[in-house]
Design a protein around this motif. Structure first.
Motif, mmCIF file in Angstrom:
data_model
loop_
_atom_site.group_PDB
_atom_site.id
_atom_site.type_symbol
_atom_site.label_atom_id
_atom_site.label_comp_id
_atom_site.label_asym_id
_atom_site.label_seq_id
_atom_site.Cartn_x
_atom_site.Cartn_y
_atom_site.Cartn_z
ATOM 1 N N GLN A 653 0.894 -1.285 -0.045
ATOM 2 C CA GLN A 653 -0.009 0.225 0.110
ATOM 3 C C GLN A 653 0.990 1.343 0.035
ATOM 4 O OE1 GLN A 653 -2.854 -0.102 3.507
ATOM 5 N NE2 GLN A 653 -3.750 1.841 2.433
ATOM 6 N N GLN A 654 2.081 1.364 0.956
ATOM 7 C CA GLN A 654 2.732 2.326 0.643
ATOM 8 C C GLN A 654 3.383 2.742 -0.426
ATOM 9 O OE1 GLN A 654 2.086 3.892 3.852
ATOM 10 N NE2 GLN A 654 3.888 4.358 4.150
ATOM 11 N N LYS A 655 3.574 1.568 -1.002
ATOM 12 C CA LYS A 655 4.573 1.741 -2.520
ATOM 13 C C LYS A 655 3.464 2.355 -3.506
ATOM 14 C CE LYS A 655 6.806 -1.388 -5.374
ATOM 15 N NZ LYS A 655 7.274 -2.664 -5.907
ATOM 16 N N GLN A 656 2.214 1.818 -3.320
ATOM 17 C CA GLN A 656 1.268 2.186 -4.173
ATOM 18 C C GLN A 656 0.911 3.723 -3.900
ATOM 19 O OE1 GLN A 656 -2.057 -0.388 -3.868
ATOM 20 N NE2 GLN A 656 -1.501 -1.901 -5.420
ATOM 21 N N GLU A 657 0.966 4.122 -2.823
ATOM 22 C CA GLU A 657 0.456 5.364 -2.199
ATOM 23 C C GLU A 657 1.755 6.353 -3.070
ATOM 24 O OE1 GLU A 657 0.139 5.744 1.730
ATOM 25 O OE2 GLU A 657 -1.909 4.828 2.104
ATOM 26 N N GLY A 658 3.161 5.689 -2.785
ATOM 27 C CA GLY A 658 4.087 6.404 -3.303
ATOM 28 C C GLY A 658 3.926 6.653 -4.995
ATOM 29 N N VAL A 659 3.545 5.777 -5.571
ATOM 30 C CA VAL A 659 3.298 5.919 -6.927
ATOM 31 C C VAL A 659 2.039 6.642 -7.304
ATOM 32 C CG1 VAL A 659 2.572 4.580 -8.985
ATOM 33 C CG2 VAL A 659 4.262 3.597 -7.497
ATOM 34 N N LYS A 660 1.115 6.613 -6.420
ATOM 35 C CA LYS A 660 0.092 7.585 -6.400
ATOM 36 C C LYS A 660 0.271 9.038 -6.401
ATOM 37 C CE LYS A 660 -4.741 8.091 -5.474
ATOM 38 N NZ LYS A 660 -5.070 9.102 -4.541
ATOM 39 N N ARG A 661 1.186 9.460 -5.471
ATOM 40 C CA ARG A 661 1.610 10.751 -5.124
ATOM 41 C C ARG A 661 2.552 11.125 -6.438
ATOM 42 N NH1 ARG A 661 5.126 10.210 -0.941
ATOM 43 N NH2 ARG A 661 3.854 8.843 0.125
ATOM 44 N N LEU A 662 3.216 10.422 -6.786
ATOM 45 C CA LEU A 662 4.060 10.826 -8.034
ATOM 46 C C LEU A 662 3.096 11.053 -9.248
ATOM 47 C CD1 LEU A 662 7.039 8.400 -8.041
ATOM 48 C CD2 LEU A 662 7.136 10.889 -7.612
ATOM 49 N N GLU A 663 2.284 10.203 -9.417
ATOM 50 C CA GLU A 663 1.300 10.448 -10.676
ATOM 51 C C GLU A 663 0.336 11.690 -10.254
ATOM 52 O OE1 GLU A 663 -0.902 6.878 -10.482
ATOM 53 O OE2 GLU A 663 0.749 5.831 -12.023
ATOM 54 N N ASP A 664 -0.149 11.813 -8.914
ATOM 55 C CA ASP A 664 -0.885 12.998 -8.936
ATOM 56 C C ASP A 664 -0.033 14.453 -9.139
ATOM 57 O OD1 ASP A 664 -2.811 11.552 -8.122
ATOM 58 O OD2 ASP A 664 -2.718 11.887 -6.086
ATOM 59 N N LYS A 665 1.305 14.393 -8.723
ATOM 60 C CA LYS A 665 2.266 15.387 -8.798
ATOM 61 C C LYS A 665 2.338 15.663 -10.283
ATOM 62 C CE LYS A 665 5.814 16.514 -5.634
ATOM 63 N NZ LYS A 665 7.085 15.746 -5.214
ATOM 64 N N ARG A 666 2.617 14.733 -10.994
ATOM 65 C CA ARG A 666 2.671 14.770 -12.398
ATOM 66 C C ARG A 666 1.706 15.477 -13.189
ATOM 67 N NH1 ARG A 666 4.374 9.807 -16.187
ATOM 68 N NH2 ARG A 666 2.372 9.181 -16.162
ATOM 69 N N ARG A 667 0.440 15.060 -12.691
ATOM 70 C CA ARG A 667 -0.759 15.464 -13.379
ATOM 71 C C ARG A 667 -0.953 17.104 -13.054
ATOM 72 N NH1 ARG A 667 -4.249 11.739 -11.042
ATOM 73 N NH2 ARG A 667 -3.056 10.127 -12.019
ATOM 74 N N ALA A 668 -0.624 17.216 -11.941
ATOM 75 C CA ALA A 668 -0.552 18.764 -11.362
ATOM 76 C C ALA A 668 0.351 19.551 -12.309
ATOM 77 C CB ALA A 668 -0.416 18.960 -9.894
ATOM 78 N N VAL A 669 1.382 19.044 -12.203
ATOM 79 C CA VAL A 669 2.806 19.713 -12.992
ATOM 80 C C VAL A 669 2.175 19.914 -14.591
ATOM 81 C CG1 VAL A 669 4.983 19.409 -13.982
ATOM 82 C CG2 VAL A 669 4.559 18.987 -11.548
ATOM 83 N N GLU A 670 1.705 19.087 -15.465
ATOM 84 C CA GLU A 670 1.269 19.052 -16.679
ATOM 85 C C GLU A 670 0.178 20.081 -16.656
ATOM 86 O OE1 GLU A 670 0.542 15.034 -17.732
ATOM 87 O OE2 GLU A 670 2.412 14.468 -18.035
ATOM 88 N N LYS A 671 -0.687 19.953 -15.490
ATOM 89 C CA LYS A 671 -1.835 20.979 -15.766
ATOM 90 C C LYS A 671 -1.169 22.362 -15.573
ATOM 91 C CE LYS A 671 -6.394 19.906 -13.951
ATOM 92 N NZ LYS A 671 -7.122 19.445 -12.584
ATOM 93 N N ALA A 672 -0.289 22.489 -14.795
ATOM 94 C CA ALA A 672 0.012 23.797 -14.517
ATOM 95 C C ALA A 672 0.842 24.409 -15.931
ATOM 96 C CB ALA A 672 1.110 24.005 -13.434
ATOM 97 N N ALA A 673 1.657 23.226 -16.270
ATOM 98 C CA ALA A 673 2.241 23.755 -17.744
ATOM 99 C C ALA A 673 1.139 24.152 -19.210
ATOM 100 C CB ALA A 673 3.062 22.299 -18.158
ATOM 101 N N ASP A 674 0.043 23.215 -18.772
ATOM 102 C CA ASP A 674 -0.817 23.513 -19.692
ATOM 103 C C ASP A 674 -1.418 24.890 -19.612
ATOM 104 O OD1 ASP A 674 -0.429 21.198 -21.018
ATOM 105 O OD2 ASP A 674 -2.316 20.159 -20.040
ATOM 106 N N ALA A 675 -1.962 25.047 -18.517
ATOM 107 C CA ALA A 675 -2.258 26.506 -17.925
ATOM 108 C C ALA A 675 -1.454 27.589 -18.427
ATOM 109 C CB ALA A 675 -2.680 26.637 -16.591
ATOM 110 N N SER A 676 -0.154 27.370 -18.366
ATOM 111 C CA SER A 676 0.882 28.666 -18.403
ATOM 112 C C SER A 676 0.903 28.489 -19.990
ATOM 113 C CB SER A 676 2.089 28.087 -17.979
ATOM 114 O OG SER A 676 2.656 27.115 -18.361
ATOM 115 N N THR A 677 0.757 27.694 -20.898
ATOM 116 C CA THR A 677 0.882 27.439 -22.169
ATOM 117 C C THR A 677 -0.296 28.397 -22.786
ATOM 118 O OG1 THR A 677 0.360 25.533 -22.365
ATOM 119 C CG2 THR A 677 2.663 25.975 -22.568
ATOM 120 N N THR A 678 -1.527 27.883 -22.028
ATOM 121 C CA THR A 678 -2.753 28.507 -22.897
ATOM 122 C C THR A 678 -2.957 29.747 -22.747
ATOM 123 O OG1 THR A 678 -3.941 27.593 -21.163
ATOM 124 C CG2 THR A 678 -3.998 26.208 -23.135
#
Lengths: 689, 707
Positions: A653-678
């Protein structure tokens, strides 16, 4: 009594010191030199706060000639101290010249009876040597030691590059990690960044220097053997002019003593003879140098070129000598392979070998020019190890920056006026990361990502096992696509891994769980074996395991596809589970409704639905049933296994959480990047409007 | 030569001098003299000069500049030239007298001349004036060595050094490992038992100089990272993004980390750890598929609604056609199992909430024992045929008679008599440790002379309660037999539970709050006899049961289960549950196994042959377990809990004593809601079919069947 059991096997440190009659300081030094370490006893009979050593280790120390040397040294120090105390300085000086010297050669063979053991334990040695080569000589670190380390590290790098055994490079914040494959063993080492190292006051350099005392001698012997295996002369000749000019690896050269390859018993003699020859040659060369000294500056590049050519020739010869028939055979076989695809195992092996060959010659036809802001030693090692040619800005460079043959220009500056510099010359301008990433990928990556001044793609660690980690960075996926295209990576394997990852990410569907269960059972209890035991067996095991896994994967796929065909409902498992829940709820509620007025069996509710829905429902019901069964069987575990199981589940579960955290962060980063480009685009549009 | 100035005042000119000595002169401030001269006469103070006098004197006197006033002798002194010189020298830090020589010439008092007489008379050694033999030998040696070319200039040290250098030159680098070594086995034990140090972990993506964005720390994470103890941090560095390679700086902790690695290598105790690489799912026990163990109740088929408030008890008739249930609303309801119809409903509100209702296990005598508040009520539900109603009537006849007598008016007296009798019994029984009573008829044993009976008389009353709602359909011959509550008696404390003996004649009644041994009472219905088998309470009793065939009584206390032999009047067995608070119990029809539910979520299976500890403790409910039950025919058992779920198990007991019972979880039945903290309160299996009835706090009774 006293013949067997933990009492006879282990001895506490204080008892050991009493037995050896030495001080703690000397004992520690001996431990470092002899490679003796404390052990965890089966039963701590003298108390848990004690440090235990193996009795055998201590008896080995007791018979060690070094122990006598230590005593001699003690006597010597007494003499010195007495003389100095009486102000008899000449006497002290005289005695000091007779300082007892330690010989550690025998320790090498004793600690590593087989060469392969030595190769396996090379990691720490290499890290230390590379670190000491970068340390300032002050206090206990003598200048001789640092220069010796620098020399050794360079000889090692020369070996790695010339034998094409470098596999991976990773630039980290701590330094540069390299991975080489020597005699089938992977060796990792860390080279610090080329800056002055901070030396914290808490570090006891006595310990480090004692380690270095052994490592220096040990590594010399290892290098000698490695060079001898390749049939090269050791130590390699270093051209001092070139060395002073700053060309690190290219300043070295070691002749191929063509006869010294096969018979090992004669090897040493021959090499010694070769060394004598070489020294004679050196003398000649120096004489010649003295004559030519005047016209040196001009002739240097030519000389270098000659040397380079010679080296290249050598290499080519090498290839011809050793692998010409092999490669011919390989090419033949490959042709066969292309003709009939359904050839099995052998073909696979051949292609693998070819692939490795291909990887080793990654930069074979490329010519690099390294700008002066890029660390040359790193680039030389990386490029020459993969068959490329390097030049640089400075004295002793084999070719100039405007050479027509240059294909890649390594730049680490923001943006320069490329138009003027490179307008006429057709070459790629790249940042150094391109070299590292290409090496790690085994493919020449697209150059446009690494253009000077461009925002670099992330530099990913090649040491991460993606499957084990569970998280795949976006750039890795892209690289994998490229690798599949290039045929470096097996496409099917990757797809399965991604699928697996997707399935594990997407849901906790019982289907995957049950399959995992099956796999787990097949794997059974896989205990880490002692590595020193026969590896061949392990290899075989691993092979067979791989095969098994492959077959399993295939099975899974088949099953999945079949199921999908049956259902013809391509829904993600999340959705299905949701449906499962909702349908469950609805059915139960309907039951209630049906039950209250009259007794009515509940199964008739789904009559109206179509056959597809029925199949779907059946599947869902099956799933939920399996899930419930799993839950029930978990509840039936004994207390101990339940604890273990819970722990493991927690880890997962810890591992999955870690992976999930990374994924969430990536999504947030990508979103921010999109927002900055648009908004930029919008503003652009507005401007246009 | 020391020059002596005539500084002393003694040999000075014959002027008068003060003789008071060195005393502070202010002592004489009050007088007009400053002391006495040698002849003892006062030396008068001369008149003080004022500044005009001084100025005049300075003008007039040529010696004014070297004039010094001698306060002591009250006179003025003119300093001489020499005296001025001395003062000047002293001020300059030199010797006071110019004549003083600080470096006088050395005078050699002991002469350097050779004396004639020697100090010692010992004659000179011969060796002192002869050439050395040893030296000659040495010289010869050296000469020979030089001739032979083996002499090393510089002595022994140099020779040793030379030897050593030669040795060092010989020992250079050589081939230590031969190729054939690699094939051989490791010969020594030390090498075979060598534990190589684990390698340093390889870096992950986060350590990259240019890591993916998701690996960088957000400000919150960074704050968290800084707050963490260094040993707990996920990395020993902070992930940082460098836009290009030339921005990468040196890593400050590199030397420290390498040093720590060195320490680990030689100081850290090593051990070969067998790391388990198990798939966690492999740990899960492999159970037989539930569908192989059919039939078992798996789906909700029928719900019996009608009770207001929680349903606290239910029981199915021995023939399986009817079911009675009681609830907190004080009504006892009779249901038809097949249709779900509520046949009858009797209100027992006058006694309180209904706590338990049990059918007589004898199918021929349809009587239900019901407890409500402090009262036990016997109800004839009127099921079965005419014959059954008749047997029920005769079964109750003895009690009815006593009740008749009570209602006739002698009740009060009887009651008094009963009370006194009971008191007597108690007084006489105090000496007995624990005792019980079994009916002699029951077991055919007649040796009860030694047994002291704790007989008591309870006052049975005829119940006047009429059916709250009665279906008027059945207007037949049966109507001559009254249906509904027939007789009742009350105890001092509230009654929690009633249970029938399997033959259907005896009732055991539990009123846990009653004093002393009065918590448990046994009643024989056919003879209208009652007794308290225990002199002392065996602890806080949670539940009581008769053993299915042995003359034994099972008493569940808070943490233990006790088995009493009623004939021998002794404690047979104490079972330790390991739970904090037990709630319910049921015995397997074979009589060798029992399950106990507890409020701390456990269900415990005891094998009576095995000893005092449980065979298995199961913990699968999320809340307190309220009821457990075995099926009479099928190898099934079930547990009901406050979490609203009922777990059905396969519990196979083998005749072979060596074979352990097989417990397999089959199904979790959900269907009850939870009211407050309460979920499913009770459950009962159908006596013939694999059906399960459950009753919950939500006022519903569910019937689960196997489909």
């Amino acid at each position: 009594k006293g013949k067997a059991g933990p009492n006879a096997e282990f001895i506490t440190r204080s008892a050991a010191m009493r037995k050896l009659q030495i001080t703690l300081k000397d004992f520690r030094r001996l431990c470092i030199l002899k490679g003796v370490y404390p052990r965890v006893p089966t039963k701590p009979l003298k108390g848990v706060d004690k440090i235990y050593y193996d009795v055998k280790d201590i008896s080995y120390i007791a018979n060690e000639p070094l122990l006598e040397k230590f005593r001699e040294f003690k006597a010597f120090m007494k003499k010195i101290r007495r003389a100095a105390g009486r102000n008899q300085f000449t006497e002290a000086r005289r005695v000091n010249e007779l300082k007892p010297r330690m010989v550690l050669d025998h320790l090498v063979k004793e600690r590593y009876p087989r060469f392969i053991d030595a190769v396996r334990d090379l990691d720490d040695c290499l890290c230390m040597i590379h670190l000491f080569a970068a340390l300032p000589s002050a206090g206990r670190i003598t200048a001789e030691r640092t220069s010796a380390c620098a020399k050794l590290s360079r000889e090692w790098q020369y070996f790695v590059s010339k034998s094409h055994s470098l596999r991976k490079v990773f630039v980290s914040v701590k330094g540069i990690y390299y991975q080489a494959e020597v005699m089938g063993e992977t060796i990792n080492w860390l080279v610090p960044h080329a800056f002055t190292q901070h030396i914290p006051p808490a570090v006891d350099f006595r310990v480090m220097v004692t380690f270095m005392e052994f490592y220096e001698i040990f590594f010399k012997f290892v290098l000698y053997k490695l060079y001898a295996k390749e049939g090269w002369q050791y130590p390699p000749q270093v051209d001092e002019k070139l060395d002073l000019a700053g060309c690190c690896l290219l300043a070295m050269k070691s002749d191929n003593s063509s006869t010294a390859a096969t018979v090992s018993t004669k090897e040493s003699k021959k090499v010694a003879a070769a060394a004598a020859d070489s020294s004679a040659k050196k003398a000649q060369v120096t004489a010649v140098d003295a004559k030519e000294f005047a016209g040196q500056v001009k002739s240097l590049p030519e000389f270098l070129k000659q040397q380079q050519d010679e080296e290249d020739d050598d290499e080519e010869e090498d290839d011809l000598d050793i692998s010409a028939p092999l490669t011919a055979a390989f090419s033949d076989l490959q042709r066969h392979a292309t003709e009939d695809d359904d050839n099995d195992r052998e073909v696979f092996q051949r292609s693998e070998a070819a692939q490795q060959d291909q990887r080793a010659n990654l930069f074979n036809k490329l010519t690099f020019f390294v700008n002066r802001e890029v660390p040359l030693s790193i680039m030389q090692l990386c490029i020459t190890a993969f068959g490329g040619r390097v030049s640089w800005d400075g004295p002793g460079a084999p070719y100039a920056s405007d050479d027509r043959s240059i294909t890649h220009h390594v730049v680490d500056r923001p943006v320069q006026n490329q138009a003027t510099a490179a307008g006429s010359v057709a070459r790629e301008y790249i940042q150094p990361q391109w070299v590292f990433d290409s090496i790690n990928a085994g493919v020449l990556l697209p150059v446009r990502l690494y253009a000077p001044g461009a925002k670099l793609p992330p530099h990913l660690s090649p040491f991460v096992d993606d499957e084990k980690e569970g998280y795949l960075p976006r750039f890795r996926e892209e690289v994998q696509k490229l690798q599949i295209e290039a045929g470096v990576l097996d496409g099917s394997a990757v797809t399965t891994t991604t699928e697996k990852a997707a399935s594990s990410k997407a849901s906790k569907s019982t289907n995957s769980k049950t399959t995992a269960n099956v796999a787990g059972k097949k794997r059974a209890i896989d205990v880490d074996e002692d590595e020193s035991s026969e590896e061949e067996e392990e290899e075989e095991d691993s092979e067979s395991e791989e095969e098994e896994e492959d077959s399993e994967e295939d099975d899974e796929e088949e099953v999945d596809s079949e199921a999908e065909e049956l259902l013809e409902v391509p829904t993600s498992s999340k959705q299905s589970s949701k449906q499962n829940n909702s349908s469950n709820n609805s059915s139960s509620s309907s039951k209630k409704a049906a039950a209250k007025p009259e007794a009515q069996p509940a199964t008739t509710t789904s009559n109206k639905k179509g056959p597809k829905a029925i199949v779907q429902q059946a599947k869902v019901a099956k799933q939920s049933e399996a899930e419930e069964l799993h839950e029930l069987s978990v509840s039936m575990m004994s207390k101990k296994t339940k604890k273990l199981y819970d722990k493991m589940q927690y880890g997962i579960q810890q591992k999955q959480e870690g992976v999930k955290r990374l994924e969430d962060k990536r999504r947030a980063v990508e979103k921010a990047a999109d927002a900055s480009t648009t908004p930029k685009q919008q503003t652009k549009k507005q401007r246009r409007a | 030569m020391l020059h002596v100035d005539d500084l002393s005042s003694d040999d000075e000119d014959g002027t008068r001098r003060n003789t008071v000595g060195r005393v502070p002169l202010h002592w004489y401030d009050a007088f007009d003299h400053v002391g006495y001269d040698i002849s003892g006469e006062k030396m008068m103070k001369r008149k003080g000069k004022d500044s005009i006098d001084m100025a005049l004197q300075e003008k007039d006197n040529p010696n004014a500049s070297r004039l010094v006033y001698d306060m002591y002798n009250d006179r003025e002194v003119v300093l001489s030239e020499r005296q001025l010189e001395i003062i000047r020298r002293i001020q300059a830090g030199a010797f006071a007298h110019a004549e003083f020589n600080d470096t006088p010439d050395y005078i050699d008092y002991v002469s350097g001349e050779k004396e004639i007489m020697p100090l010692s008379m010992v004659p000179e050694r011969k060796a002192a004036f002869q050439p050395s033999k040893w030296e000659m030998k040495k010289v010869l040696q050296i000469a020979k060595a030089i001739e032979e070319g083996r002499y090393v200039f510089g002595g022994k040290t140099a020779q040793k050094l030379k030897e050593r250098e030669e040795k060092a030159q010989q020992s250079g680098i050589y081939l230590i490992w031969k190729d054939e070594d690699d094939e051989g086995e490791l010969e020594s034990r030390r090498q075979r038992y060598h534990l190589p140090a684990p390698k340093m972990p390889l870096p992950g993506h986060a350590e990259s100089y240019n890591p993916p964005d998701e690996y960088l720390l957000t400000p919150e994470e960074e704050a968290k990272y800084d707050a963490m103890d260094p040993s707990e941090r996920p990395y020993n560095f902070k992930p940082k993004k460098h836009t290009c390679l030339r921005h990468v700086a040196a890593y400050s902790n590199l030397v420290k980390e390498r040093f720590e690695r060195c320490l680990d290598l030689y100081l850290c105790p090593r051990k070969l750890k067998q790391r388990l690489n198990i798939d966690p799912e492999a740990l899960v026990p492999k159970l037989p598929q539930p569908r192989e163990l059919k039939p078992f109740p798996n789906s909700l088929v029928l719900q019996f609604a009608g009770h207001e408030g929680a349903v606290t008890c239910l029981d199915v008739s021995p023939d399986g056609q009817y079911m009675v249930s009681g609830g907190e609303d004080g009504t006892l309801r009779l249901w038809e199992v097949d249709t779900g119809l509520c046949r009858e409903s009797w209100s027992l509100k006058e006694f309180g909430k209904i706590t338990s209702a049990v059918w007589n296990p004898d199918a021929m005598t349809p009587v239900v024992a019901v407890t409500a508040g402090n009262t036990l009520v016997l109800v004839t539900p009127g099921t079965g045929d005419l014959e059954a109603s008749e047997t029920a009537e005769t079964f109750l006849s003895a009690i009815l008679e006593t009740a008749e007598a009570v209602t006739a008016g002698a009740g009060a007296k009887d009651e008094r008599g009963a009370k006194t009798g009971a008191d007597k019994a108690e007084q006489s029984d105090d000496s007995d440790a624990d005792a019980s009573d079994a009916d002699d008829d029951h077991d055919g044993r007649q040796g009860g002379a030694k047994q002291q009976r704790r007989d008591m008389k309870v006052s049975w009353h005829r119940s006047a309660a009429t059916p709250a709602s009665s279906s008027s359909v059945r207007a037949n011959a049966k109507d001559k037999y009254v249906r509904g509550p027939r007789v009742h008696f009350s105890l001092d404390a509230s009654i929690a539970q009633v249970s029938w003996h399997h033959k259907g004649d005896y009732l055991v009644v539990l009123s846990p709050l009653a004093q002393g041994g009065r918590a448990i009472s046994v009643h024989q219905v056919s003879k209208a006899k009652s007794q308290f088998p225990f002199a002392k309470s065996p602890g806080r009793v949670q539940a009581v049961r008769f053993h299915p065939f042995l003359p034994c009584l099972l008493v569940v206390t808070q943490q233990q289960v006790k088995l009493y032999h009623l004939v021998e009047q002794k404690l047979v067995k104490t079972l330790l549950s390991g739970c904090k608070w037990l709630s319910s119990v049921d015995i397997h029809p074979s009589g060798d196994h029992l399950i106990v539910g507890s409020y701390d979520r456990r269900v415990v299976w005891f094998d009576l042959d095995l000893g005092a500890t449980p065979y298995k403790t199961l913990k699968f409910h999320e809340k307190a377990v309220r009821g457990v039950s075995f099926h009479k025919r099928y190898p099934l058992f079930a547990s009901a809990s406050d979490d609203g779920s009922v777990h059905v198990f396969h519990g196979m007991v083998y005749n072979d004593l060596t074979k352990n019972p097989l417990l397999v979880p089959l199904k979790v039945l959900r269907g009850h809601g939870t009211e407050g903290e309460l979920g499913v309160l009770t459950l009962a299996f159908h006596p013939k079919q694999p059906w399960l009835f459950t009753a919950g706090a939500d006022g519903l009774i569910n019937l689960y069947q196997d489909i």
